[in-house]
Structure formats: C-alpha cells, structure tokens
Design a protein around this motif. Structure first.
Motif, mmCIF file in Angstrom:
data_model
loop_
_atom_site.group_PDB
_atom_site.id
_atom_site.type_symbol
_atom_site.label_atom_id
_atom_site.label_comp_id
_atom_site.label_asym_id
_atom_site.label_seq_id
_atom_site.Cartn_x
_atom_site.Cartn_y
_atom_site.Cartn_z
ATOM 1 N N GLY A 33 0.884 -1.157 0.050
ATOM 2 C CA GLY A 33 -0.059 -0.135 0.080
ATOM 3 C C GLY A 33 0.753 1.358 -0.055
ATOM 4 N N ILE A 34 2.022 1.164 -0.259
ATOM 5 C CA ILE A 34 2.927 2.319 -0.459
ATOM 6 C C ILE A 34 2.668 3.158 -1.410
ATOM 7 C CG2 ILE A 34 5.347 3.159 -0.254
ATOM 8 C CD1 ILE A 34 4.243 1.593 2.277
ATOM 9 N N ALA A 35 2.653 4.538 -1.410
ATOM 10 C CA ALA A 35 2.124 5.595 -2.454
ATOM 11 C C ALA A 35 3.609 5.225 -3.536
ATOM 12 C CB ALA A 35 2.193 6.827 -2.112
ATOM 13 N N ALA A 36 2.861 5.469 -4.757
ATOM 14 C CA ALA A 36 3.876 5.458 -5.927
ATOM 15 C C ALA A 36 5.140 6.274 -6.069
ATOM 16 C CB ALA A 36 3.092 5.456 -7.230
ATOM 17 N N GLN A 37 4.680 7.585 -5.686
ATOM 18 C CA GLN A 37 5.861 8.509 -5.368
ATOM 19 C C GLN A 37 6.816 8.114 -4.486
ATOM 20 O OE1 GLN A 37 5.894 11.566 -7.312
ATOM 21 N NE2 GLN A 37 7.937 11.253 -6.785
ATOM 22 N N THR A 38 6.772 7.442 -3.199
ATOM 23 C CA THR A 38 7.461 7.077 -2.401
ATOM 24 C C THR A 38 8.314 5.757 -3.079
ATOM 25 O OG1 THR A 38 6.098 7.656 -0.550
ATOM 26 C CG2 THR A 38 7.994 5.944 -0.048
#
Length: 359
Positions: free
Chosen positions: A116-121
């Motif tokens: 569930g980690i954001a794409a930007q991260t």
C-alpha cells in the motif's frame, strides 16, 4: 621484503610496489604462514585491478551506505537514512551489488506496492538504489548498469475519503466486529483483541490529526498532554515540532489508552517498544471496506482535504501538516478554490436578496 613489521604493531604487514604504486596493508595476524597466504591473495587482487582492469566488488549494503555518506549534511539526508533501512528489509544487503538485476528491482516495486505504499514513495526509493549504484560504478567498483522499473505516479487529484468511506473503513476495523473467522469477543485471545483495538485507535488518530503514520505509531506518552488536550508532535521527516489540539474522539481514545497503559509508548510492539511499521492488517481493512485504491497516506490526505473544504487556507493547512515546502500543500489548492467559489456564491445570493428587499 613483502612482509614487514611496523612500529609497535604485533601484526605482519604486506608491502610491495606495482606499476609505480606503493601498496601496504596489515594482515591482522601474527602467524607468518597465514600472512604469506594473505599477501599472495592481496597481490593477485591488486594485479587484477591495476593491470587487468578488474573492478572491485561491493555489497549492496555497502553501496547504499557509501551513497548515503556522500549526502551527509544535505536537507534530504534523514529521508535517505529511512529509505536505506526500508530497502534492506526487502533486498538482501549482503549480496554483491554486481548481482543485482532488474528483476530484483521489479520484485522490490511490487512488494512495496502490495504493502500500500504510494507510487511517489516507491519511485524515490528506486531512485535511491539507482543513484547509489551509479555513484559506485563511477568510483570504479564492479556495478552493473541497470534501470529501475517504471512507476506510474498519478497526475490526478489526491485521493481522500468521503464521510461514508471513512465509516466503512472504521466498521472494517471495529474491534468488536464478528465474522471472517473471528472468535466472539469474549473468547478471543487478549493479544488478538488488543491488536484489533490498536489498529482501530491508530486510524482514528491518523484521521483526526493528519499526522504521518510513523509520527503517531511511534509516539511516546511524554508527548501527550491530556489535561490540556494537546499533542506535541515531533516530525522527524522535516525536523520540526507541531502542537495539535485533540478532537473529542482523539481525546476519548487517548484517555482510554492512558488508563490501561503498560509502556512509555502509546502504541507498542510485542516487546513493549514503539509499534513501528506494521500495516498488513490495516491494508486488509482497506480491502474489506472496498477501498483498494487507498493507502495509509490517504488518511493524511483526508484530514487535509477536509480542513480546506471547511474554509482553511492551504497556508494554514501547511502548518497543521508540518510541510516544510508550501508546494507540497498546494495539491489541495483546487479544494480551496472550490470553497472560495461557494462562499462567493453565497455572498452574491445574500446581496441579491437584500437588493430585492429594497425594491
């Protein structure tokens, strides 16, 4: 002489010249036979590097650390420390960097995305790996030239929860819920029940404070001021402190947890230390609630979006969220414009109504 003693050292040193360069290194042994074997290996390694052009190997962990050290003193250094730690949880640090492949990076991308980690991260983390690899290769180490997988970063509007979606999420986290293989509350293992309560309470705090996950998950009781209903939140990412006032439900959650506390931390792991990054159960709750396009950061977006919709300026929201750069907060600017537009409509309607009364 290839083996010598130096100063007061008890160890043998290897000393020789090759192509006009002088090499000297401790063998870290007092046994001459062992020292002779080390000397032979060192000569072979140096010959391969200097004469044959063979490059020096380096582990992935050392490659990342070398790059991190080069960024000491920069504004982004603290973020890179966190990224290195995250990367080494997934990729084996002891592997030679020369063995790293594009498939390994794709595995890393999918693992982080499933969490569930954001794409930007994820994109920032992959860029850190590639940057470290490129820097080591330029320095003469044996590093392959590989490319990070493409990470699509949405250019659309920031995802946040509606009130109905929040209600679904909290229902999916309700520690008294039944079904899905759960035993009745009165028959559950105390540890299981506590974990369910922790997950529910954590999400409530994230929704009502807009804090980053780690800022709440690892917070200690010394930063909680219940009598004055304040949270003195230390934001390690940007190295500043914010004072947040508790909503009624945050006060209720923290009061209940204070009455039953067993640690110096509000949320703990099995050993009583800070909770740390544990989001698998939370990710499953998002799925149960039908919010498969959301992540933990959606809760922060939700808080910020609601503040703007209720009339706060992006500059005020910046202070609440602890953003160091107003450009980060500007992602909510379109909501502020909508709020301003609706207020303008109300003012014109009021003016028109007053004009009609005069006529």
């Amino acid at each position: 002489m290839p083996l010598v003693k130096r100063g007061n050292s008890k160890f043998w040193y290897v000393q020789f010249q090759l192509n006009g360069r002088h090499f000297i290194k401790s063998t870290r042994t007092t046994d001459r036979k062992i020292a002779e074997r080390i000397e032979a290996q060192l000569r072979a390694d140096v010959y391969a590097e200097v004469v044959l052009g063979k490059k020096k190997p380096m582990t992935l962990e050392a490659t990342l650390q070398r790059f991190l050290d080069s960024k000491t003193g920069t504004a982004n250094h603290r973020n890179l420390v966190s990224r290195r730690k995250t990367i080494l949880r997934i990729l084996k640090g002891s592997m030679l960097a020369s063995m790293l492949t594009s498939d390994d990076l794709e595995h890393y991308r999918t693992t982080r995305a499933k969490a569930g980690i954001a794409a930007q991260t994820i994109k920032h983390e992959l860029n850190f790996i590639i940057g470290a690899m490129n820097a080591a290769r330029k320095a003469g180490f044996e590093i392959p030239e590989i490319h990070a997988p493409t990470v699509k970063v949405s250019s659309g509007r920031t995802r946040y929860l509606t009130s109905a979606e929040e209600a679904r999420l909290l229902a999916a986290l309700d520690p008294t819920r039944v079904g899905n293989g759960l035993a009745p509350v009165e028959l559950r293992e105390p540890r299981k029940q506590q974990e369910m309560q922790d997950n529910y309470d954590l999400v409530v705090l994230l929704l009502d404070t807009g804090a980053r996950y780690s800022e709440i998950a690892d917070i200690s009781w010394e930063r909680i001021d219940l009598p004055n209903r304040m949270i003195k939140l230390w934001r390690s990412k940007v190295q500043n402190e914010s004072v947040l006032f508790m909503t009624d439900r945050v006060f209720e959650v923290l009061s209940r947890r204070w009455a039953n506390k067993t640690s110096e931390h509000v949320f703990t792991n099995k050993n009583g230390g800070p909770r740390g990054y544990r989001v698998i159960a939370l990710r499953k709750a998002f799925d149960r609630a039908g919010l498969t396009d959301c992540s933990m950061h959606t809760l922060r977006h939700t808080h910020a979006s609601r503040l703007v919709q209720l009339g706060m300026s992006v500059y005020e929201v910046r202070a609440i969220l602890g953003h160091s750069d107003i450009r980060t907060t500007m992602r909510y600017a379109h909501l502020e414009q909508t709020s301003v537009s609706s207020r303008a409509r109300d003012l014109i309607n009021r003016l028109n109504s007053q004009a009609g009364e005069v006529i």
